[in-house]
Scaffold this motif. Structure first.
Motif, mmCIF file in Angstrom:
data_model
loop_
_atom_site.group_PDB
_atom_site.id
_atom_site.type_symbol
_atom_site.label_atom_id
_atom_site.label_comp_id
_atom_site.label_asym_id
_atom_site.label_seq_id
_atom_site.Cartn_x
_atom_site.Cartn_y
_atom_site.Cartn_z
ATOM 1 N N SER A 1 0.826 -1.204 0.000
ATOM 2 C CA SER A 1 0.000 0.000 0.000
ATOM 3 C C SER A 1 0.866 1.261 0.000
ATOM 4 O O SER A 1 0.833 2.056 -0.940
ATOM 5 C CB SER A 1 -0.946 0.002 1.204
ATOM 6 O OG SER A 1 -0.221 -0.099 2.422
ATOM 7 N N THR A 2 1.687 1.430 1.021
ATOM 8 C CA THR A 2 2.507 2.636 1.161
ATOM 9 C C THR A 2 3.436 2.854 -0.021
ATOM 10 O O THR A 2 3.609 3.983 -0.502
ATOM 11 C CB THR A 2 3.324 2.547 2.458
ATOM 12 O OG1 THR A 2 2.450 2.226 3.548
ATOM 13 C CG2 THR A 2 4.037 3.852 2.750
ATOM 14 N N SER A 3 4.050 1.774 -0.505
ATOM 15 C CA SER A 3 5.018 1.912 -1.596
ATOM 16 C C SER A 3 4.369 2.412 -2.883
ATOM 17 O O SER A 3 5.055 2.974 -3.747
ATOM 18 C CB SER A 3 5.705 0.567 -1.850
ATOM 19 O OG SER A 3 6.438 0.157 -0.715
ATOM 20 N N CYS A 4 3.065 2.227 -3.029
ATOM 21 C CA CYS A 4 2.361 2.716 -4.216
ATOM 22 C C CYS A 4 2.310 4.248 -4.253
ATOM 23 O O CYS A 4 1.968 4.832 -5.289
ATOM 24 C CB CYS A 4 0.943 2.148 -4.254
ATOM 25 S SG CYS A 4 0.894 0.342 -4.405
ATOM 26 N N TYR A 5 2.636 4.883 -3.146
ATOM 27 C CA TYR A 5 2.705 6.343 -3.076
ATOM 28 C C TYR A 5 4.134 6.854 -3.207
ATOM 29 O O TYR A 5 4.385 8.052 -3.046
ATOM 30 C CB TYR A 5 2.111 6.834 -1.754
ATOM 31 C CG TYR A 5 0.610 6.676 -1.659
ATOM 32 C CD1 TYR A 5 -0.232 7.783 -1.807
ATOM 33 C CD2 TYR A 5 0.028 5.444 -1.444
ATOM 34 C CE1 TYR A 5 -1.610 7.646 -1.725
ATOM 35 C CE2 TYR A 5 -1.351 5.296 -1.370
ATOM 36 C CZ TYR A 5 -2.157 6.396 -1.511
ATOM 37 O OH TYR A 5 -3.524 6.253 -1.441
ATOM 38 N N GLY A 6 5.070 5.945 -3.433
ATOM 39 C CA GLY A 6 6.468 6.342 -3.514
ATOM 40 C C GLY A 6 7.080 6.642 -2.161
ATOM 41 O O GLY A 6 8.121 7.306 -2.084
ATOM 42 N N ILE A 7 6.469 6.136 -1.096
ATOM 43 C CA ILE A 7 6.952 6.380 0.258
ATOM 44 C C ILE A 7 7.728 5.155 0.731
ATOM 45 O O ILE A 7 7.291 4.017 0.548
ATOM 46 C CB ILE A 7 5.781 6.654 1.225
ATOM 47 C CG1 ILE A 7 4.922 7.817 0.720
ATOM 48 C CG2 ILE A 7 6.288 6.920 2.637
ATOM 49 C CD1 ILE A 7 5.654 9.122 0.579
ATOM 50 N N ASN A 8 8.877 5.376 1.357
ATOM 51 C CA ASN A 8 9.660 4.267 1.876
ATOM 52 C C ASN A 8 9.647 4.289 3.409
ATOM 53 O O ASN A 8 9.298 5.295 4.028
ATOM 54 C CB ASN A 8 11.095 4.306 1.325
ATOM 55 C CG ASN A 8 11.834 5.584 1.702
ATOM 56 O OD1 ASN A 8 11.924 5.942 2.870
ATOM 57 N ND2 ASN A 8 12.382 6.274 0.701
ATOM 58 N N PRO A 9 10.026 3.168 4.049
ATOM 59 C CA PRO A 9 9.954 3.112 5.510
ATOM 60 C C PRO A 9 10.897 4.077 6.211
ATOM 61 O O PRO A 9 10.616 4.531 7.319
ATOM 62 C CB PRO A 9 10.295 1.654 5.828
ATOM 63 C CG PRO A 9 11.055 1.170 4.638
ATOM 64 C CD PRO A 9 10.449 1.889 3.465
#
Length: 258
Positions: free
Chosen positions: A199-207
């Motif tokens: 889910s998060t990675s689909c926004y280009g956001i990394n941990p």
């Protein structure tokens, strides 16, 4: 459910492997496992609420859906003020009818204001979000609708002492946190939030971005609810990234050190 999942996997290994049915069986297994894990996270969230809230605590539910967690917030903190955010019109209308004493906002919280296209998953609205994500559905039926967006900092008054925030918005959790950075820094509430590669990675956001924002910007520690409830230490940056990247968990907790 765990026993049933074990039986499905045994069947997959012994009978279906290397047949045309294997891809279908694997999708079914992943969907059931995902549902079972969601139930575990819901139970842990309720345990956190019971452990942390007072009867007058202020709570925020971002991605309220049908109000399951909101109901628990109101039950545990009946004298508190509660704010709920749900961008899907018919769900927001239902929440207003069920919870007339709660502040219900038909909004998708993010880091900016305006209108935005929103991916409404008709056959499982809980998967709906600003961006498309990986779905544990055989055939997701998606309608693109337009919803209003706003920043949490524009809505929560500075004098409201927020104690708890839940964020489950299918990958946009970091954006909602950024839009509420002043509210978070001012109150340092406990935050229970979803974050994962699907889910998060689909926004280009990394941990790394999430951890650095919470740890350095907001002075909050990061862990899993299970670890927090058991009194175990918080994650290092490396540990959080490993849990995110290896899909060991997709629900986390941020909390003040004292």
């Amino acid at each position: 459910m765990a026993v049933f999942l074990t039986l499905v996997m045994q069947l997959l290994k012994s009978v279906i492997r290397d047949t045309p049915l294997e891809p279908v069986a694997r999708r079914v297994y992943r969907s059931l496992a995902f549902t079972d894990q969601n139930a575990i996270y819901d139970r842990q969230t309720i345990q956190v609420l019971k452990h942390h809230l007072k009867d007058d605590s202020v709570c925020i539910d971002i991605g309220t859906h049908r109000g399951e967690i909101l109901l628990e917030m109101m039950t545990i903190a009946p004298r508190g003020r509660h704010f709920a955010f749900e961008p899907i019109a018919h769900l927001a209308a239902s929440l207003r009818r069920r919870f007339p004493q709660t502040h219900i906002y038909e909004l998708a919280l993010s880091h900016r204001c305006g209108e935005i296209e929103f991916q409404y998953v008709v056959n499982d609205p809980g998967y709906s979000g600003i961006q498309r994500r990986i779905y544990h559905l055989p055939e997701p039926q998606i309608q693109t609708i337009v919803v209003q967006t706003n920043r949490l900092d524009n809505i929560i008054p500075p004098d409201v002492p927020v104690s708890f925030i839940k964020i489950d918005i299918e990958g946009a959790e970091y954006l909602a946190m950024c839009g509420g950075v002043e509210t978070i820094k001012r109150n340092r509430p406990i935050i229970v939030f979803e974050a994962g590669k699907e889910s998060t990675s689909c926004y280009g956001i990394n941990p790394e971005q999430i951890f650095d924002f919470l740890e350095n910007e907001c002075q909050l520690r990061v862990s899993t609810m299970k670890r927090w409830l058991q009194g175990e230490s918080s994650f290092s940056r490396k540990q959080f990234c490993e849990h995110f990247n290896q899909a060991l968990d997709y629900y986390f907790i941020a909390y003040p050190s004292s």
